[in-house]
Design a protein around this motif. Structure first.
Motif, PDB file in Angstrom:
ATOM      1  N   LEU A  86     -10.956  -5.790 -13.473  1.00  0.00           N
ATOM      2  CA  LEU A  86     -11.137  -5.373 -15.171  1.00  0.00           C
ATOM      3  C   LEU A  86      -9.709  -5.136 -15.522  1.00  0.00           C
ATOM      4  CD1 LEU A  86     -14.301  -3.212 -14.546  1.00  0.00           C
ATOM      5  CD2 LEU A  86     -13.902  -5.469 -15.235  1.00  0.00           C
ATOM      6  N   ASN A  87      -9.587  -5.347 -16.795  1.00  0.00           N
ATOM      7  CA  ASN A  87      -8.419  -5.214 -17.492  1.00  0.00           C
ATOM      8  C   ASN A  87      -9.085  -4.944 -19.077  1.00  0.00           C
ATOM      9  OD1 ASN A  87      -5.855  -5.654 -18.918  1.00  0.00           O
ATOM     10  ND2 ASN A  87      -5.574  -7.476 -17.400  1.00  0.00           N
ATOM     11  N   PHE A 102      -7.860  -2.920 -30.133  1.00  0.00           N
ATOM     12  CA  PHE A 102      -8.500  -2.886 -28.675  1.00  0.00           C
ATOM     13  C   PHE A 102      -8.878  -4.520 -28.366  1.00  0.00           C
ATOM     14  CE2 PHE A 102      -9.725   1.174 -30.273  1.00  0.00           C
ATOM     15  CZ  PHE A 102      -9.114   1.907 -29.018  1.00  0.00           C
ATOM     16  N   SER A 103      -8.639  -4.678 -27.081  1.00  0.00           N
ATOM     17  CA  SER A 103      -9.019  -6.068 -26.693  1.00  0.00           C
ATOM     18  C   SER A 103      -9.262  -6.095 -25.112  1.00  0.00           C
ATOM     19  CB  SER A 103      -8.145  -7.221 -27.225  1.00  0.00           C
ATOM     20  OG  SER A 103      -6.891  -6.956 -26.495  1.00  0.00           O
ATOM     21  N   LEU A 104     -10.121  -6.898 -24.636  1.00  0.00           N
ATOM     22  CA  LEU A 104     -10.367  -7.115 -23.399  1.00  0.00           C
ATOM     23  C   LEU A 104      -9.346  -7.932 -22.586  1.00  0.00           C
ATOM     24  CD1 LEU A 104     -12.499  -6.194 -21.137  1.00  0.00           C
ATOM     25  CD2 LEU A 104     -13.576  -8.319 -21.648  1.00  0.00           C
ATOM     26  N   GLY A 105      -8.621  -7.589 -21.899  1.00  0.00           N
ATOM     27  CA  GLY A 105      -7.751  -8.452 -20.889  1.00  0.00           C
ATOM     28  C   GLY A 105      -8.324  -9.428 -20.266  1.00  0.00           C
ATOM     29  N   GLU A 106      -7.498  -9.861 -19.391  1.00  0.00           N
ATOM     30  CA  GLU A 106      -8.154 -11.020 -18.488  1.00  0.00           C
ATOM     31  C   GLU A 106      -8.855 -10.335 -17.432  1.00  0.00           C
ATOM     32  OE1 GLU A 106      -5.972 -14.689 -17.623  1.00  0.00           O
ATOM     33  OE2 GLU A 106      -5.739 -13.813 -15.463  1.00  0.00           O
ATOM     34  N   SER A 107     -10.067 -10.387 -17.368  1.00  0.00           N
ATOM     35  CA  SER A 107     -11.051  -9.723 -16.503  1.00  0.00           C
ATOM     36  C   SER A 107     -11.481 -10.813 -15.666  1.00  0.00           C
ATOM     37  CB  SER A 107     -12.181  -8.808 -17.110  1.00  0.00           C
ATOM     38  OG  SER A 107     -11.693  -7.846 -18.021  1.00  0.00           O
ATOM     39  N   GLU A 108     -11.479 -10.839 -14.288  1.00  0.00           N
ATOM     40  CA  GLU A 108     -12.023 -11.999 -13.399  1.00  0.00           C
ATOM     41  C   GLU A 108     -12.833 -11.599 -12.441  1.00  0.00           C
ATOM     42  OE1 GLU A 108      -7.838 -13.421 -12.944  1.00  0.00           O
ATOM     43  OE2 GLU A 108      -8.213 -12.739 -11.010  1.00  0.00           O
ATOM     44  N   HIS A 170      -1.736 -14.180  -9.633  1.00  0.00           N
ATOM     45  CA  HIS A 170      -2.470 -13.675 -10.646  1.00  0.00           C
ATOM     46  C   HIS A 170      -1.921 -12.810 -11.415  1.00  0.00           C
ATOM     47  CE1 HIS A 170      -6.173 -15.819  -9.541  1.00  0.00           C
ATOM     48  NE2 HIS A 170      -5.491 -16.172  -8.664  1.00  0.00           N
ATOM     49  N   ALA A 171      -2.335 -12.736 -12.764  1.00  0.00           N
ATOM     50  CA  ALA A 171      -1.588 -11.842 -13.812  1.00  0.00           C
ATOM     51  C   ALA A 171      -1.729 -10.368 -13.394  1.00  0.00           C
ATOM     52  CB  ALA A 171      -2.103 -11.946 -15.223  1.00  0.00           C
ATOM     53  N   HIS A 172      -2.808  -9.993 -12.553  1.00  0.00           N
ATOM     54  CA  HIS A 172      -2.986  -8.389 -12.394  1.00  0.00           C
ATOM     55  C   HIS A 172      -2.122  -7.940 -11.193  1.00  0.00           C
ATOM     56  CE1 HIS A 172      -5.624 -10.367  -9.064  1.00  0.00           C
ATOM     57  NE2 HIS A 172      -5.225  -9.264  -8.503  1.00  0.00           N
ATOM     58  N   THR A 173      -1.212  -9.036 -10.515  1.00  0.00           N
ATOM     59  CA  THR A 173      -0.276  -8.289  -9.799  1.00  0.00           C
ATOM     60  C   THR A 173       1.083  -8.198 -10.389  1.00  0.00           C
ATOM     61  OG1 THR A 173       0.364 -10.582  -8.848  1.00  0.00           O
ATOM     62  CG2 THR A 173      -1.490  -9.472  -7.663  1.00  0.00           C
ATOM     63  N   ASP A 174       1.231  -8.682 -11.803  1.00  0.00           N
ATOM     64  CA  ASP A 174       2.444  -8.391 -12.353  1.00  0.00           C
ATOM     65  C   ASP A 174       2.983  -7.111 -12.563  1.00  0.00           C
ATOM     66  OD1 ASP A 174       2.043 -11.161 -12.729  1.00  0.00           O
ATOM     67  OD2 ASP A 174       2.344 -11.180 -14.881  1.00  0.00           O
ATOM     68  N   ASN A 175       4.214  -6.994 -12.911  1.00  0.00           N
ATOM     69  CA  ASN A 175       4.771  -5.469 -13.207  1.00  0.00           C
ATOM     70  C   ASN A 175       4.475  -5.360 -14.650  1.00  0.00           C
ATOM     71  OD1 ASN A 175       5.538  -5.123 -10.322  1.00  0.00           O
ATOM     72  ND2 ASN A 175       7.213  -6.148 -10.735  1.00  0.00           N
ATOM     73  N   PHE A 176       4.335  -6.128 -15.299  1.00  0.00           N
ATOM     74  CA  PHE A 176       4.203  -5.998 -16.727  1.00  0.00           C
ATOM     75  C   PHE A 176       2.995  -6.479 -17.332  1.00  0.00           C
ATOM     76  CE2 PHE A 176       8.724  -5.717 -15.897  1.00  0.00           C
ATOM     77  CZ  PHE A 176       9.413  -4.822 -16.779  1.00  0.00           C
ATOM     78  N   PRO A 177       2.314  -6.042 -18.547  1.00  0.00           N
ATOM     79  CA  PRO A 177       1.161  -6.371 -18.899  1.00  0.00           C
ATOM     80  C   PRO A 177       1.152  -7.540 -19.576  1.00  0.00           C
ATOM     81  CG  PRO A 177       2.035  -4.509 -20.051  1.00  0.00           C
ATOM     82  CD  PRO A 177       3.049  -4.684 -19.189  1.00  0.00           C
ATOM     83  N   ASP A 178       2.370  -8.063 -19.797  1.00  0.00           N
ATOM     84  CA  ASP A 178       2.253  -9.509 -20.568  1.00  0.00           C
ATOM     85  C   ASP A 178       3.281 -10.380 -19.534  1.00  0.00           C
ATOM     86  OD1 ASP A 178       4.670  -8.281 -21.025  1.00  0.00           O
ATOM     87  OD2 ASP A 178       4.722  -8.803 -23.107  1.00  0.00           O
ATOM     88  N   GLN A 369      -5.879  -1.450 -15.758  1.00  0.00           N
ATOM     89  CA  GLN A 369      -6.346  -2.285 -14.797  1.00  0.00           C
ATOM     90  C   GLN A 369      -7.000  -1.988 -13.369  1.00  0.00           C
ATOM     91  OE1 GLN A 369      -3.661  -5.685 -14.909  1.00  0.00           O
ATOM     92  NE2 GLN A 369      -3.052  -5.040 -12.769  1.00  0.00           N
ATOM     93  N   ALA A 370      -8.070  -2.469 -13.110  1.00  0.00           N
ATOM     94  CA  ALA A 370      -8.794  -1.878 -11.958  1.00  0.00           C
ATOM     95  C   ALA A 370      -8.983  -3.092 -11.043  1.00  0.00           C
ATOM     96  CB  ALA A 370      -9.833  -0.913 -12.513  1.00  0.00           C
ATOM     97  N   ALA A 371      -9.378  -2.862  -9.877  1.00  0.00           N
ATOM     98  CA  ALA A 371      -9.961  -3.748  -8.881  1.00  0.00           C
ATOM     99  C   ALA A 371     -10.966  -3.034  -8.073  1.00  0.00           C
ATOM    100  CB  ALA A 371      -8.477  -4.476  -8.245  1.00  0.00           C
ATOM    101  N   PHE A 372     -11.873  -3.792  -7.891  1.00  0.00           N
ATOM    102  CA  PHE A 372     -12.974  -3.473  -7.010  1.00  0.00           C
ATOM    103  C   PHE A 372     -13.653  -4.538  -6.262  1.00  0.00           C
ATOM    104  CE2 PHE A 372     -15.453  -3.608 -11.027  1.00  0.00           C
ATOM    105  CZ  PHE A 372     -16.734  -4.160 -10.723  1.00  0.00           C
ATOM    106  N   GLY A 373     -14.166  -4.097  -5.085  1.00  0.00           N
ATOM    107  CA  GLY A 373     -14.862  -5.084  -4.220  1.00  0.00           C
ATOM    108  C   GLY A 373     -14.071  -5.312  -3.134  1.00  0.00           C
ATOM    109  N   ALA A 374     -13.768  -6.514  -2.494  1.00  0.00           N
ATOM    110  CA  ALA A 374     -13.058  -6.732  -1.333  1.00  0.00           C
ATOM    111  C   ALA A 374     -11.692  -6.158  -1.527  1.00  0.00           C
ATOM    112  CB  ALA A 374     -13.248  -8.343  -1.019  1.00  0.00           C
ATOM    113  N   HIS A 375     -11.342  -5.705  -0.466  1.00  0.00           N
ATOM    114  CA  HIS A 375      -9.651  -5.146  -0.732  1.00  0.00           C
ATOM    115  C   HIS A 375      -8.767  -6.526  -0.637  1.00  0.00           C
ATOM    116  CE1 HIS A 375      -5.881  -3.165   0.139  1.00  0.00           C
ATOM    117  NE2 HIS A 375      -6.665  -1.850   0.319  1.00  0.00           N
TER     118      HIS A 375
END
Lengths: 380, 297
Positions: A86-87, A102-108, A170-178, A369-375
């Motif tokens: 979630l992002n 406000f905007s929803l970032g890339e949520s996957e 994947h963008a969620h592992t980046d060090n920067f939001p863009d 930015q958040a991740a849940f489910g499988a590690h």
């Protein structure tokens, strides 16, 4: 009254184990009590002795548990690993922009699993906001071979190309939001396509990966792009690790010149004793050269300092050179991130974008930015 | 393009067959155990050091290169390496260790403690398969060794007799050592400890130590000052014997609590290489027990 007393005597007599005909006197009771006390003390001593014995030789650990396959079949037992990213963000630009607020970032949503003894599959669905409308798109959907000998793996389907460094992350592992400017301008953020990929890993202590891809591209015949890439990496002592690569993306054009994109990437991570999540420095730079309808170059360099398990700060500089039309945008970004756990972070970006000379856009961006489910297990 | 792939194929074919069985051990204790059972018949690569937090390792290129060449992965399992080992295996293109005989997890060979009845990440770093830090119970280590020797023999039948012989020898020396350690550690039975992380469940069970709390408010969550402050009174009231941390952990929270309570800090090696004495598995337990006994006033 008399009969009641008699009844009580009978009851007392019955309840006494010896069926004493007469109620026992106090002296007998006292003796009996002493005996009981002595018995109790003996029992206590015995327990203490047993405890001491147990202390000297603790019991062997219990045997391993039986495998959890007993009982009937569970239709959910083979459910794939399921993870959700979630992002969301809030941004403010000093220059007039469309994407403010406000905007929803890339949520996957990602599903992955071994398919059988020879294949592994992954599906990633991403929600993206396109001109105000939410769209659920297939970001990646591929199968990987898992049983080829000799260090080969073949991937087929839709996937992010293995060119460069950030492109296959994947963008969620980046060090920067863009994404850095060259990624946004040369690869539309990230290059994913339909096709096949072959990767080979050398059986050496130096990490050396070679590979190539045939992809759909933009041409009419649906096989208009191919790539070649090489990545190498290793350690310098226990505190340092590096990864470097060169890549080439060729895209056929139905009209005009074909496009060639060359990339070079370099990553260096340093952390005392190799504990990067507790403090350390990451340096990364990627260089782009494009030949074709446009002749231009681009690069970015970033440095990220992990202060401790929770805090991280970084700086990135992006720029693009285009001698032909003189369009040479630059971007500065400073980031501060707070990691609550491996699974969630809040991030603040302060940026200055210069797309045209003399007009700077000062950007403030707040992101969760958040991740849940499988590690998840992240790439280097 | 075709030439490129042909070249790749040639490179792959030219790879010489590995002479020795190659073991990739995720943690130093398993590297040491493999060496006890295999000696010179094995080439052992150890992925991490005693000064690293094995929950938080990066899937480094050097590790991928080693998994690529491994015949056997010997790791803890129970999700201890969930943040990096799957990525190593996915990128290493080595079907030998992706499952089957080349995949050996220590925690699968023993019964685990602290299996949660329900899992929720709000409770911190929870392991559905139980506490993974099984290496600090020598009885379990022997169970793991007993399961490992046949696996080595299965992968390397030529040296089957050697593995059986070395297991028997190790077992004899290990049993004698366990008896020695237990006798020596008898005064520790019933003592209370505060630990940094729940890394010591198996040691506590074996030696009869009682863990009354952890410096981490929840497993895997770094100690907070509010939580530490709350421990001061408990430590004083319950007459805590020692505050236990591992060599890889930040000592500051333990020192902070120690200064305010007078309870000594004991920094244990946690795995092979964690201090000068812990040069092998025997040294690991010698050092652990000596240091725990040394905390006595």
């Amino acid at each position: 009254m008399k009969s009641l007393f008699h009844a009580g005597c009978v009851l007392a007599a019955l309840s006494s184990p010896a069926f004493a005909a007469e109620p026992p006197d106090l002296e007998t009771l006292a003796i009996r009590l002493q005996q009981l006390e002595a018995d109790l003390q003996a029992a206590r001593a015995e327990i203490e002795q047993l405890k001491a014995q147990a202390a000297l030789s603790p019991p062997a650990p219990p045997p391993p548990p039986p495998p959890a396959t007993a009982g009937g079949s569970d239709p959910n037992a083979f459910n794939p690993a399921l993870s959700v990213i979630l992002n969301g963000e809030f941004s403010n630009h000093s220059a007039d922009g469309e994407n403010e607020g406000f905007s929803l970032g890339e949520s996957e949503l990602a599903l992955s699993s071994n398919i059988d003894d020879k294949f592994y599959g992954q599906l990633t669905l991403a929600v993206e906001n396109e001109d105000g409308a939410d769209e659920l798109g297939v970001e990646e959907a591929y199968i990987d071979s898992t049983a080829l000998p000799g260090g080969f793996t073949v991937r087929a389907g839709r996937f992010f190309s293995n060119i460069g460094y950030l492109n296959n992350h994947h963008a969620h592992t980046d060090n920067f939001p863009d994404r850095p400017l060259p990624y946004e301008l040369f690869l539309d953020g990230q290059y994913g396509d339909d096709g096949v990929q072959v990767r080979w890993l050398a059986p050496t202590d130096l990490y050396l990966e070679l590979g190539g891809e045939l992809l759909r591209g933009d041409s009419a015949d649906g096989r208009g792009a191919h790539t070649l890439f090489a990545h190498a990496g290793g350690d310098v002592g226990i505190a340092n690790a590096w990864l470097a690569g060169v890549s080439w993306l060729h895209s056929d054009a139905d009209e005009g010149r074909d496009r060639d994109l060359y990339l070079a990437d370099f990553t260096w991570k340093w952390a005392p004793d190799g504990n990067l999540r507790d403090g350390g420095v990451q340096l990364r730079s990627e260089w782009f050269r494009e030949d074709g309808e446009q002749e231009r170059s681009g690069a970015y360099a970033e440095a990220v300092y992990r202060i401790n398990r929770r805090w991280e700060t970084g700086y990135r500089y992006d720029r693009v050179w285009n001698a032909a039309d003189g369009y040479e945008p630059t971007r500065h970004g400073a980031v501060l991130a707070w990691h609550n756990s491996e699974f969630s972070l809040l991030r603040l970006l302060l940026g200055r974008d210069r797309f045209e000379s003399g007009s700077d856009d000062n950007v403030l961006l707040l992101q969760y930015q958040a991740a849940f489910g499988a590690h998840g297990a992240h790439k280097f | 393009m075709k030439k490129f792939f042909l070249l790749l194929a040639l490179c792959a074919a030219a790879t010489p067959a590995a002479a020795k069985l190659r073991v990739f051990a995720c943690e130093p204790e398993w590297g040491a155990l493999a060496s006890e059972l295999g000696g010179d018949a094995l080439q052992v690569d150890v992925a991490t050091s005693a000064l690293q937090d094995v929950h938080q390792i990066e899937a480094k290129p050097s590790l991928i290169a080693k998994v690529r060449q491994a015949d056997l992965l010997f790791c803890t399992g129970a999700d201890l390496e969930v943040g990096w080992l799957p990525q190593l295996v996915r990128q290493a293109n080595n079907p030998k260790v992706a499952g089957g005989a080349g995949w050996f997890m220590a925690a699968d060979q023993v019964s685990t403690l602290d299996r949660p009845s329900s899992v929720d990440r709000a409770a911190g770093d929870v392991h559905p398969q139980g506490n993974p830090h099984v290496q600090l119970d020598p009885r379990r280590v022997l169970q793991i060794a007993t399961a490992l020797a046949p696996r080595l023999a299965q992968l390397d039948p030529a040296n089957a007799a050697l593995y059986a012989e070395r297991l028997a020898d190790f077992g004899t020396r290990w049993d004698a050592a366990i008896a020695r350690w237990q006798a020596k550690a008898a005064p520790l039975r019933g003592k209370t400890v505060i630990v940094h992380h729940v890394s010591w469940a198996y040691l506590n069970e074996w030696l009869g130590l009682q863990q009354i709390d952890t410096l981490e408010p929840k497993p895997g969550v770094p100690p907070t000052s509010a939580h530490l402050a709350g421990l001061i009174d408990r430590a004083k009231e319950q007459g805590v014997y020692a505050i236990v941390t591992a060599a890889y952990q930040d000592e500051k929270p333990a020192r902070w609590l120690s200064e305010r309570t007078g309870v000594p800090v004991v920094v244990l090696p946690f795995t092979v290489g964690g201090d000068d004495q812990a040069r092998d598995l025997f040294g690991l337990f010698d050092s652990t027990i000596d240091k725990l006994l040394g905390a006595a006033p």
